[in-house]
Enzyme design. Structure first.
Site: not given
Length: 304
Positions: A104, A204, A274
């Site tokens: 992230s 992502e 995630h």
């Protein structure tokens, strides 16, 4: 195999300490020695402490001598810190055996380390989101993490959607790199964006509507990043809600559009993002990508 894991908070503040304590307990139950950074629960506005506090935490992680330096959580805040990080100290720690792992917002750190030092970090679980869950952590995530800390991981494989099955096998060798799409788009054109040609680029994101995903991919396309890669791997894009005015515009629309923009093949369903089931991926390592039928593999071999 007992390992020393150093846990620190370089991005958003931890709002639920119980989640982190649960994650630490799980890591300890796996046999590891877990050390918490002194500022792991610090708060300043939305951040885990002010910028100086969080930079200091990164440098303590680098100086800890730990086998693994692991983030509590992502969120936002690392891009603010990039000019202040002492990359030589991070590189020294990596070369002495410390594995930096996260995802992230941590993509900013990983990209900057790769751009400044060429050293490998790992995209993988965080303490809270992955080990601190209620119920049992995902088996595959946990197995991949254990492979990482033991140095036994050699690669990962997954199944492509039926629509992507290839009659003719595809192989490519190159540097594996990437991470969170929003972060990679934000770094484009900065000194902290790696200049990787002929790479295997993975992406992502979470909480980004497909039109925003397309806009960020457009940024990377126009910046020349996507056109220089041998293959693009798309992980999971989760946590968004369709809008009434989409009228059929969805994630598949974006993927189809992307495939028309680049010569490199675009493969989806990479088990990363995630989501509970996530593999660990070496950012900056030389890998081989092999696709046959619906079976895809990324192989990097032993680290030790």
């Amino acid at each position: 195999m007992k390992k020393h894991i150093y846990v620190y908070s370089p991005s958003s503040a931890v709002r639920d300490k119980a989640v982190i304590r649960r994650g630490v307990a799980r890591l300890q139950a796996l046999g590891h020695d877990v050390e918490l950074d002194e500022a792991v629960f610090a708060t300043h506005m939305r951040f885990a402490g002010d910028d100086e506090t969080r930079v200091a935490a990164i440098h303590r992680a680098a100086a800890s001598g730990a086998d693994v330096a692991m983030i509590t959580r992502g969120g936002y805040g690392l891009t603010r810190l990039l000019p202040a990080i002492r990359y030589k100290e991070v590189a020294k720690a990596i070369r002495k055996g410390t594995t930096f792992v996260g995802l992230s917002d941590f993509t900013a750190f990983q990209a900057a380390v790769l751009a400044k030092t060429g050293d490998v970090t790992w995209s993988g679980p965080s303490v809270g989101e992955d080990f601190g869950v209620e119920g049992e952590p995902d088996d595959i995530m946990q197995d991949c993490f254990e492979d990482l800390v033991s140095g036994q991981g050699e690669g990962t494989g997954w199944q492509l959607p039926a629509s992507e099955a290839r009659e003719k096998a595809f192989t490519a060798k190159g540097q594996l790199w990437g991470g969170n799409l929003a972060i990679m788009a934000a770094l484009a054109g900065t000194p902290w964006m790696p200049k990787i040609k002929n790479g295997i680029f993975f992406l992502e994101d979470v909480g980004e509507h497909p039109y925003r995903i397309e806009r960020m991919l457009t940024q990377l396309l126009y910046a020349g990043v996507l056109g220089r890669q041998k293959a693009i791997l798309l992980g999971h894009f989760t946590g968004y809600k369709p809008f009434p005015n989409d009228k059929g515009f969805r994630l598949k629309t974006v993927v189809d559009w992307l495939r028309r923009q680049v010569k490199a093949p675009v493969f989806t369903n990479l088990p990363f993002g995630h989501v509970p089931t996530k593999v660990t991926l070496p950012v900056g390592a030389k890998v081989q990508l092999a696709v046959e039928g619906r079976d895809a593999f990324v192989v990097w071999g032993h680290r030790h």
